[in-house]
Design an enzyme around this catalytic site. Structure first.
Site, short mmCIF file in Angstrom:
data_model
loop_
_atom_site.label_atom_id
_atom_site.label_comp_id
_atom_site.label_asym_id
_atom_site.label_seq_id
_atom_site.Cartn_x
_atom_site.Cartn_y
_atom_site.Cartn_z
N HIS A 72 -7.84 48.72 -67.35
CA HIS A 72 -8.15 49.99 -67.94
C HIS A 72 -7.75 51.11 -67.61
O HIS A 72 -7.60 52.35 -68.39
CB HIS A 72 -9.57 49.92 -68.47
CG HIS A 72 -10.37 50.22 -67.17
ND1 HIS A 72 -10.83 49.25 -66.45
CD2 HIS A 72 -10.95 51.13 -66.70
CE1 HIS A 72 -11.62 49.64 -65.53
NE2 HIS A 72 -11.60 50.66 -65.93
N HIS A 107 -11.55 48.91 -58.67
CA HIS A 107 -12.24 49.57 -59.98
C HIS A 107 -13.20 48.86 -60.25
O HIS A 107 -13.49 47.74 -60.18
CB HIS A 107 -10.95 49.95 -61.17
CG HIS A 107 -9.92 50.57 -60.54
ND1 HIS A 107 -8.75 50.31 -61.25
CD2 HIS A 107 -9.63 51.28 -59.37
CE1 HIS A 107 -7.65 50.79 -60.35
NE2 HIS A 107 -8.23 51.40 -59.39
N HIS A 173 3.61 56.43 -56.54
CA HIS A 173 2.35 56.22 -56.21
C HIS A 173 2.13 57.15 -55.12
O HIS A 173 2.78 57.01 -53.89
CB HIS A 173 2.02 54.68 -55.95
CG HIS A 173 0.63 54.38 -55.68
ND1 HIS A 173 0.06 54.58 -54.41
CD2 HIS A 173 -0.42 54.06 -56.32
CE1 HIS A 173 -1.37 54.15 -54.66
NE2 HIS A 173 -1.64 53.79 -55.69
N LYS A 183 1.94 45.17 -55.96
CA LYS A 183 0.44 45.69 -56.01
C LYS A 183 -0.23 44.95 -56.93
O LYS A 183 -1.41 45.10 -56.97
CB LYS A 183 0.82 47.30 -56.35
CG LYS A 183 0.83 48.08 -55.34
CD LYS A 183 0.62 49.70 -55.79
CE LYS A 183 -0.75 50.36 -55.55
NZ LYS A 183 -1.61 50.11 -56.63
N HIS A 199 -6.01 49.51 -46.78
CA HIS A 199 -6.39 51.06 -47.24
C HIS A 199 -7.12 51.86 -45.94
O HIS A 199 -7.68 52.61 -46.38
CB HIS A 199 -6.97 51.38 -48.56
CG HIS A 199 -6.38 50.79 -49.72
ND1 HIS A 199 -5.42 49.85 -49.78
CD2 HIS A 199 -6.54 51.15 -51.04
CE1 HIS A 199 -4.88 49.61 -50.87
NE2 HIS A 199 -5.77 50.42 -51.76
#
Length: 423
Positions: A72, A107, A173, A183, A199
């Protein structure tokens, strides 16, 4: 001089003296008008894959097919892409058991309402859709070790698929160079363990972990390895304009097709910085400006254009709040930005905390410039992130000038901070 700035599903109007504006940094994407329709562009890409057999050929004899789809937070025009992919897969194998796997990465989980908005009622009601949960260990499996040394753990559905493909879009990005392509696997359908290793503070601080940079980017190296290890066989990626319309499409091998797509995009979206006292930018409006977490991306474009100790004005509706509990807690618990940065860089790769990367980049930005944040988020939340809240761009400009003690402060405007590569 009047400039329309995207804000949620609306616009805010910047009204400013033209003589003060040093530059308006925009992608040339808006000047590019393909002769074919969006559907024609995507279908043509699917029928002419780059360094890959056709999707229908790949599907032949493969029963368990998984299509990774963005979540989303990404404006991927799935209503156009997904029906064409489903049709092509079933053309090669009418008996294929297809699962659409939503790549939520780190997310929150995507809601049914958001799935309907993304795919339409028909696909949501008739296709098998699974929302990836990076914390659900029972639905994850280790398939290898990343070049960085972290465990590569992905969704079992993808790992056990006879054919793994994906859809997505390519945009600049802020630390992976470009979105899209590889990705979709990492971070898209990876375990939180793998995402955290990739990360890490060391990688985020790396000089090659920047917008538009691929060669030598340690995060990209991990991501491409993950896509290959997961056997991502075919991608359909698009480039979109500010109206979220497809202007270009590529399909085929996850790296080769992505290279062609980012070459097209890079030629249109690279802009030269015009350093100013004040830089005004956005996150491109909905859906990318739903929270503060995502808005850090747009701020990095302003970071590249603002003078040291200048002011960044960021417009991001942020109706979904901060977007990351750990991200918020980091700023709540540590007020010294330099200490925060030092802590991130010195945190071992396998001990990376959730959302550390976003906090690390925001802290880096705040060490360079004051940020005035226009949003619908609570003012106390904005202040926790050491930013100054404002209700609109007029108020924000007044605050910026007062802070700088300069009514004639120079201004650079970046109408869509996630759509440009500022050099």
């Amino acid at each position: 001089m009047q400039i329309s700035l995207p804000y949620g599903k609306e616009k805010q109007l910047l009204d400013v003296t033209e003589a003060l504006v040093k530059g308006v940094l925009q992608s040339q994407i808006e000047d590019y008008h393909p002769e074919k329709s969006q559907t024609e562009l995507v279908d043509e890409a699917i029928q002419n894959p780059i360094e890959s057999p056709k999707l229908s050929q790949l599907a032949y004899g493969h029963k368990k097919v998984v299509i990774i789809a963005s979540d989303h937070t990404r404006p991927v025009p799935s209503k156009i892409i997904m029906p064409l992919m489903l049709k092509e897969i079933r053309r090669g194998n009418p008996e294929a058991e297809i699962t659409i796997l939503i790549a939520t990465g780190f997310h929150r989980l995507t809601t049914r309402e958001e799935l309907v908005g993304k795919f339409g009622e028909t696909i949501v009601d008739t296709e098998t859709i699974v929302v990836h949960d990076s914390s659900a260990t029972d639905s994850l499996v280790k398939i290898g070790t990343l070049p960085s040394g972290g465990d590569l753990i992905i969704n079992k559905l993808a790992a056990e698929a006879d054919l793994l493909v994906s859809e997505g879009f390519i945009e600049p990005h802020f630390f992976a160079g470009f979105s899209g392509g590889r990705k979709s696997v990492l971070p898209g359908i990876a375990s939180r363990v793998s995402v955290l290793a990739n990360h890490c503070g060391e990688f985020i601080a790396h000089p090659k972990a920047r917008t538009g940079v691929i060669e030598g980017n340690p995060l990209h190296i991990d991501m491409l390895y993950a896509a290959r290890a997961a056997k991502l066989a075919f991608v359909v990626n698009v480039v979109i304009n500010s109206e979220k319309e497809v202007i270009h499409a590529v399909a085929g091998d996850c790296d080769a097709a992505h290279i062609k797509g980012r070459e097209f995009l890079g030629n249109l979206c690279q802009v030269k910085a015009t350093p100013s006292d004040i830089v005004i930018t956005t996150n491109g409006g909905y859906p990318l400006d739903q929270n503060i977490y995502q808005a850090v991306k747009g701020m990095t474009a302003a970071e590249a254009a603002v003078k040291q100790d200048g002011v960044i004005i960021m417009l991001a509706k942020s109706n979904d709040g901060h977007g990351g509990e750990a991200f918020f807690n980091t700023f709540r618990d540590e007020k010294n930005l330099q200490q925060m940065q030092n802590g991130f860089v010195n945190t071992p790769r396998n001990e990376t905390i959730p959302d550390q990367w976003e906090a690390q980049i925001l802290a880096r930005i705040l060490l360079k410039a004051k940020v005035i944040y226009i949003s619908a988020a609570p003012e106390t939340m904005i202040r926790t992130f050491q930013m100054t809240p404002a209700k609109d761009v007029k108020e924000a400009l007044a605050l910026a000038r007062a802070y700088l003690k300069n009514e004639k402060a120079t201004i650079t405007v970046i109408p869509d901070g996630v759509a440009v590569i500022v050099k």
